[in-house]
Scaffold this active site. Structure first.
Site, PDB file in Angstrom:
ATOM      1  CD  GLU A  82      28.739 -19.840  16.528  1.00 34.12           C
ATOM      2  OE1 GLU A  82      27.890 -18.938  16.543  1.00 34.12           O
ATOM      3  OE2 GLU A  82      29.593 -19.989  17.394  1.00 34.12           O
ATOM      4  CE  LYS A 127      26.180 -12.217  12.660  1.00 32.61           C
ATOM      5  NZ  LYS A 127      25.841 -11.728  13.997  1.00 32.61           N
ATOM      6  CD  GLU A 174      31.799  -7.675  17.869  1.00 34.65           C
ATOM      7  OE1 GLU A 174      32.297  -8.441  17.016  1.00 34.65           O
ATOM      8  OE2 GLU A 174      31.385  -8.058  18.979  1.00 34.65           O
ATOM      9  NE  ARG A 208      26.217 -16.904  13.118  1.00 37.23           N
ATOM     10  CZ  ARG A 208      24.933 -16.612  13.236  1.00 37.23           C
ATOM     11  NH1 ARG A 208      24.032 -17.423  12.727  1.00 37.23           N
ATOM     12  NH2 ARG A 208      24.526 -15.510  13.841  1.00 37.23           N
ATOM     13  NE  ARG A 262       3.657 -24.480  19.710  1.00 37.68           N
ATOM     14  CZ  ARG A 262       2.426 -24.549  20.204  1.00 37.68           C
ATOM     15  NH1 ARG A 262       1.444 -23.890  19.609  1.00 37.68           N
ATOM     16  NH2 ARG A 262       2.185 -25.280  21.253  1.00 37.68           N
ATOM     17  CE  LYS A 278      25.251 -17.266  17.047  1.00 35.16           C
ATOM     18  NZ  LYS A 278      26.574 -17.155  17.696  1.00 35.16           N
ATOM     19  CG  HIS A 302      30.319  -7.967  23.258  1.00 39.89           C
ATOM     20  ND1 HIS A 302      30.701  -9.199  23.748  1.00 39.89           N
ATOM     21  CD2 HIS A 302      30.314  -8.081  21.908  1.00 39.89           C
ATOM     22  CE1 HIS A 302      30.895 -10.024  22.728  1.00 39.89           C
ATOM     23  NE2 HIS A 302      30.668  -9.370  21.600  1.00 39.89           N
ATOM     24  CG  HIS A 320      32.400 -14.534  25.427  1.00 41.03           C
ATOM     25  ND1 HIS A 320      31.998 -15.427  24.460  1.00 41.03           N
ATOM     26  CD2 HIS A 320      31.544 -13.487  25.356  1.00 41.03           C
ATOM     27  CE1 HIS A 320      30.943 -14.923  23.834  1.00 41.03           C
ATOM     28  NE2 HIS A 320      30.654 -13.760  24.351  1.00 41.03           N
ATOM     29  CG  ASN A 352      32.602 -17.455  18.031  1.00 41.19           C
ATOM     30  OD1 ASN A 352      31.746 -16.603  18.227  1.00 41.19           O
ATOM     31  ND2 ASN A 352      32.312 -18.738  17.885  1.00 41.19           N
ATOM     32  CG  HIS A 385      33.687 -12.978  20.305  1.00 37.92           C
ATOM     33  ND1 HIS A 385      34.266 -12.246  19.283  1.00 37.92           N
ATOM     34  CD2 HIS A 385      32.477 -12.409  20.516  1.00 37.92           C
ATOM     35  CE1 HIS A 385      33.422 -11.300  18.903  1.00 37.92           C
ATOM     36  NE2 HIS A 385      32.328 -11.377  19.626  1.00 37.92           N
TER      37      HIS A 385
END
Ligand code: NAD
Ligand code: ZN
Length: 361
Positions: free
Chosen positions: A235, A225, A183, A239, A119, A141, A263, A250, A243, A246
């Site tokens: 998000e 960031k 980025e 946040r 955990r 993330k 990416h 994506h 994106n 993206h």
């Protein structure tokens, strides 16, 4: 060069990012400052370990390496299981720290293992790609892909510390390095005209990977960031501006099954698409759209999209995670350093933008 420290303060945890040439060699001291358990497991990939493992081992005597493969296709639960297994076999208890040592794939996999093993055990990221240093190691993330989609399994789990040493980038292939730079350009467009201009101005020194040039750029990216994540850890609002680029990005990755583009390269195209959309609406000055296109072109050629159809792209966007209640949320630039989020982009507008960027009609 003085080490640069950036603090990340979120509701779940506050932690320091240290950016300095030689930071890896001083990892013991940096981890000691964070008062985390001293039994350490370093999760890395065979390649990164071969290139830089000796250095981190020397800095963290007694740390136990766990090597896992790090291609995007290994970013799945089975690889997380391999980490659990190694931890269990070594009798790792709660008083353990997982140190991730690699690119974004290693950080996401091992970060998820840290979030879920017993955990949750302490986590430190030591990112070794530019993309991981400016993006994936910050913000908490963690997670893996599912056969049905990217990053669908995961959690928010902030690290206890992030140690960034630009000198490891010396061995990073040029294409990976550029992927990370896109980025950084993203942060420039969303948040900082100064950062944006700096990339254009210092391009040669950046590609020479001089630590004194890279460290401030990495630090500024981390600051941007960190500020966004501090305001919106999960998000729900601000946040989402990260994106930028993206949505189409994506879609490109999905259409090409994550095989053709890095990416960051997909994000570069995605930013161009968003800038086209914004310029066509008059939301951004055409001069800013051009500045972005020139900065991206100036870093070198991108793989072609001429055989990817607008139709395929539109179809992929319909399944986007950023789709809320049937409406696609798109981040548009309004200037270099400012964005807005809209949910009323029509198919016709998207079609025109994709065609202008070079997708097949
Ligand atoms: N968690 C987040 O917030 C977040 C943000 C952005 C991206 N990501 C994820 O990050 C992943 C991409 O990360 P990436 O671009 O770092 O790719 P990656 O982890 O696949 O690394 C790219 C390649 O570089 C190699 N490598 C790593 N460090 C090296 C070094 N110093 N020298 C030479 N080679 C080195 C790796 O072995 C790998 O082959 C994606 O899975 C993406 O989803 C996560
Ligand atoms: Zn990204």
């Amino acid at each position: 060069m003085e080490p640069i420290r950036v603090d990340v303060t979120t509701a779940s945890r506050a932690y320091p990012i240290t950016i300095a040439e030689g930071a890896i060699d001083r990892a013991a001291g940096l981890l000691g400052d964070s008062r985390i358990p001293e039994r350490r497991f370093i999760v890395s990939s065979p390649l990164v370990w071969r290139l830089h493992g000796a250095r981190l081992s020397r800095a963290l005597p007694g740390a136990e390496p766990i090597l896992i493969p790090d291609g995007e296709r290994f970013k799945q639960l089975q690889t997380v299981s391999r980490v659990y297994e190694a931890l269990l076999r070594a009798n790792a208890d709660r008083a353990s720290t997982i140190v991730t040592f690699g690119g974004g794939v290693i950080g996401d996999i091992a970060g998820f293992a840290a979030a879920t093993y017993l955990r949750g055990v302490a986590l430190v990221h030591v990112p070794t790609t530019l993309l991981a240093q400016v993006d994936s190691a910050i913000g908490g993330k963690v997670g893996v892909n599912h056969a049905l989609g990217k990053n669908l399994i995961g959690s928010f789990y902030q690290p206890h510390a992030v140690v960034i040493d630009p000198s490891v980038l010396a061995t990073l292939p040029r294409r990976e390095f550029r992927a990370g730079l896109y980025e950084v350009i993203k942060y420039g467009v969303t948040s900082s005209a100064t950062l944006f201009d700096r990339i254009a101005r210092e391009r040669t020194a950046i590609f020479a990977k001089q630590s004194d040039v890279l460290a401030p750029i990495i630090a500024e990216s981390c600051r941007i960031k960190a500020a966004v994540v501090a305001a919106d850890e999960r998000e729900a609002g601000p946040r989402r501006m990260l994106n930028f680029g993206h949505t189409a990005g994506h879609a490109m990755e999905v259409v090409t099954r994550y095989r053709r583009f890095r990416h960051g390269e997909a994000v570069a195209y995605g930013m161009l698409v968003a800038a086209e959309l914004a310029a066509a609406r008059g939301a951004v000055a055409d001069r800013d759209r051009k500045a972005l296109a020139e900065l991206i072109a100036g870093l070198g050629p991108l793989p072609s999209v001429a055989d990817l159809t607008v139709e395929q792209m539109l179809d992929a966007m319909k399944h986007d995670k950023k789709m809320v209640a049937g409406r696609l949320h798109v981040v548009l630039p309004t200037a270099v350093g400012a964005t807005t989020i809209v949910d009323d982009v029509t198919e016709q507008e998207m079609r025109a933008a994709l065609e202008n960027v070079g997708f097949k009609r």
